[in-house]
Design an enzyme around this catalytic site. Structure first.
Site, PDB file in Angstrom:
ATOM      1  N   SER A  98      84.990  52.131  47.517  1.00  0.00           N
ATOM      2  CA  SER A  98      83.728  52.507  48.145  1.00  0.00           C
ATOM      3  C   SER A  98      83.913  53.672  49.110  1.00  0.00           C
ATOM      4  O   SER A  98      84.359  54.745  48.728  1.00  0.00           O
ATOM      5  CB  SER A  98      83.109  51.286  48.830  1.00  0.00           C
ATOM      6  OG  SER A  98      81.830  51.586  49.328  1.00  0.00           O
ATOM      7  N   ASP A 243      77.644  57.354  49.210  1.00  0.00           N
ATOM      8  CA  ASP A 243      79.000  56.973  49.589  1.00  0.00           C
ATOM      9  C   ASP A 243      79.922  57.161  48.379  1.00  0.00           C
ATOM     10  O   ASP A 243      79.503  57.648  47.332  1.00  0.00           O
ATOM     11  CB  ASP A 243      79.051  55.556  50.155  1.00  0.00           C
ATOM     12  CG  ASP A 243      78.673  54.478  49.153  1.00  0.00           C
ATOM     13  OD1 ASP A 243      78.156  54.829  48.068  1.00  0.00           O
ATOM     14  OD2 ASP A 243      78.884  53.291  49.440  1.00  0.00           O
ATOM     15  N   ASP A 245      81.415  55.343  46.078  1.00  0.00           N
ATOM     16  CA  ASP A 245      81.127  54.758  44.765  1.00  0.00           C
ATOM     17  C   ASP A 245      79.651  54.856  44.413  1.00  0.00           C
ATOM     18  O   ASP A 245      79.207  54.291  43.420  1.00  0.00           O
ATOM     19  CB  ASP A 245      81.616  53.316  44.690  1.00  0.00           C
ATOM     20  CG  ASP A 245      80.968  52.404  45.726  1.00  0.00           C
ATOM     21  OD1 ASP A 245      80.466  52.912  46.753  1.00  0.00           O
ATOM     22  OD2 ASP A 245      80.974  51.178  45.534  1.00  0.00           O
ATOM     23  N   ASP A 247      76.906  53.600  45.415  1.00  0.00           N
ATOM     24  CA  ASP A 247      75.972  52.475  45.354  1.00  0.00           C
ATOM     25  C   ASP A 247      75.046  52.447  46.569  1.00  0.00           C
ATOM     26  O   ASP A 247      74.075  51.695  46.592  1.00  0.00           O
ATOM     27  CB  ASP A 247      76.703  51.136  45.201  1.00  0.00           C
ATOM     28  CG  ASP A 247      77.570  50.774  46.400  1.00  0.00           C
ATOM     29  OD1 ASP A 247      77.879  51.665  47.225  1.00  0.00           O
ATOM     30  OD2 ASP A 247      77.974  49.599  46.509  1.00  0.00           O
TER      31      ASP A 247
END
Length: 456
Positions: A98, A243, A245, A247
């Site tokens: 992440s 961010d 990743d 999501d």
């Protein structure tokens, strides 16, 4: 045996590479997950970190050793694995850390249909299986098959939110060298699908897991500075920050100011309630009080929840909620298997912005009613004892509401605070909101003094 408690967290698997997380351990996790899931096939996605290809391949080797087939979807965002797990109806694994710095990596797991996996819903069992040694499989190994799902993912999102008829918008997107640079062109550009009335100004779209420009963590205001400048310099209508990743998504208005995530929650909630009047909307304990107020005014049913994606998804399932939002920038959609997707949230905001003539600052302003502190962390020797001590000081105060749904929430009507412990560190997290800045800051200072032991 390595201490897996430092690697297997409440919601995912995450640690530094290679000392805490390496390919040898990824093989074991793949084997354990395959055996635990009982599935015939698992779909995998990976981010752009240098260690991700090797970890994903090692995981696949472990899974196939248990006779389970692996569908390798290649590069993608975390919400793409949720899409894949729903679209293909099979468990999924995404290799990402992440927003964490470059030396980290990890795995987020889900069941078929993107159902969440946490400590109480599988991670503890997987950890035990690894510690005891995963039993060998007596049968032929599974296979690994590559499959490109990016186009299907982009097409599905475009079916959920139609951007084809909005007014032309200029949008700056800061991908932070993360997966937003891979998925945003497919969804919002014209790489695979018909073009949209969007002019995209890209920032840091080059995939680079060393994050050479800034950390891919929009929660830190320092990581929004480049985007804020670019929005103003280009005269853009809005800015999107993803961010690592991709999501989570954060919004910047035309003036270069950050849009409060709670305002985005309220905006999307009203759009979804227009489609499904009377539906439930889930929000967490640190989301602005404006959210349940606006949901109620729009005819919806506000449902309060603990912080964290597993809790949010569980509450959404219990109430058949159409949407859920967290002040941290996570947005969950019933039409997306109750999973969180920053890209779909961004599309809702663009649809709302492009469907009328006001700038984003005015549009978001109608969903912003209170003044918030933002999250403030305090390291304390004994978080549980400190929390109880602070709570006890308000127990007999007239006109005050106290509850313990997720940490401690103390409310004086529109003035309130939430103090909750970190899952991983000896730390308390404080959020304060009030009808005006003066009262909010006064309460903030008072609570911080109690937490940090400086109260007179």
């Amino acid at each position: 045996m390595q201490d897996l408690g430092k690697l297997i967290k409440a919601y995912d698997i995450r640690g530094t590479v290679p000392d805490q997380f390496n390919e040898g351990l990824a093989v074991q996790i793949g084997a354990a997950f395959a055996r635990w899931s009982g599935a015939e096939s698992i779909v995998t996605v990976r981010d752009m970190r240098p260690s991700s290809p090797g970890l994903a391949a090692a995981f696949a080797a472990g899974a196939t050793s248990q006779g389970v087939n692996v569908i390798d979807a290649g590069l993608g965002s975390t919400d793409m694995v949720y899409f894949a797990a729903g679209y293909l109806n099979m468990p999924g694994a995404v290799f990402t850390a992440s927003h964490n710095p470059a030396q980290y990596n990890g795995i987020k797991l889900c069941r078929a249909g993107a159902a969440p996996i946490g400590q109480d819903t599988g991670l503890r069992d997987i950890r035990t299986m690894i510690e005891n040694g995963v039993a060998a499989f007596d049968g032929p190994p599974g296979t690994v098959t590559s499959r490109d799902l990016l186009g299907a993912y982009a097409g599905y999102l475009r079916e959920l939110v139609d951007l084809s008829a909005i007014r032309p918008l200029k949008i700056v997107i800061d991908a932070g060298n993360g997966m937003g640079g891979h998925v945003a062109p497919a969804v919002l550009g014209d790489a695979m699908l018909p073009s949209l009335p969007l002019e995209i100004v890209p920032l840091f779209f080059e995939l680079d897991g060393t994050f050479p420009n800034h950390e891919a963590n929009p929660l830190d205001p320092a990581n929004l500075v480049d985007l804020q400048k670019a929005v103003v310099e280009h005269g853009a209508d809005a800015g999107l920050a993803f961010d690592g990743d991709a999501d989570r998504c954060f919004l910047i208005d035309q003036n270069g100011e950050a849009v409060p995530p709670s305002a985005i929650v309220a905006l999307i909630a009203t759009r979804e309630l227009a489609r499904d009047p009377g539906a439930a909307i889930v929000y967490n304990v640190i989301t602005s009080q404006a959210v349940p107020e606006i949901v109620t005014e729009a005819g919806g049913v506000p449902v309060r929840c603990r912080v964290g994606h597993s809790f949010m998804k569980q509450r959404m399932a219990e109430h058949d909620a159409i949407f859920g939002g967290e002040h941290s920038g996570h947005y969950y959609f019933r039409d997306f298997w109750r999973a969180d997707t920053g890209m779909l949230a961004a599309m809702h905001v663009l649809a709302a912005l492009g469907g009328q003539d006001r700038p984003l600052s005015e549009l978001a302003g109608q969903y912003t009613r209170y003044h918030a502190s933002g999250e403030i962390n305090s390291e304390v020797p004994d978080p549980a004892a400190t929390l109880q001590r602070v709570g006890a000081s308000y127990a007999d105060t007239a006109g005050v509401s106290v509850d313990w749904l997720d940490g401690l929430t103390v409310s004086y009507g529109a003035l309130w605070f939430n103090l909750r412990p970190s899952n991983t560190e000896p730390m308390l997290r404080l959020n304060v909101e009030g009808p005006d800045t003066t009262s909010m800051v006064r309460l903030l200072d008072s609570v911080l003094a109690q937490v940090r032991g400086t109260a007179g």
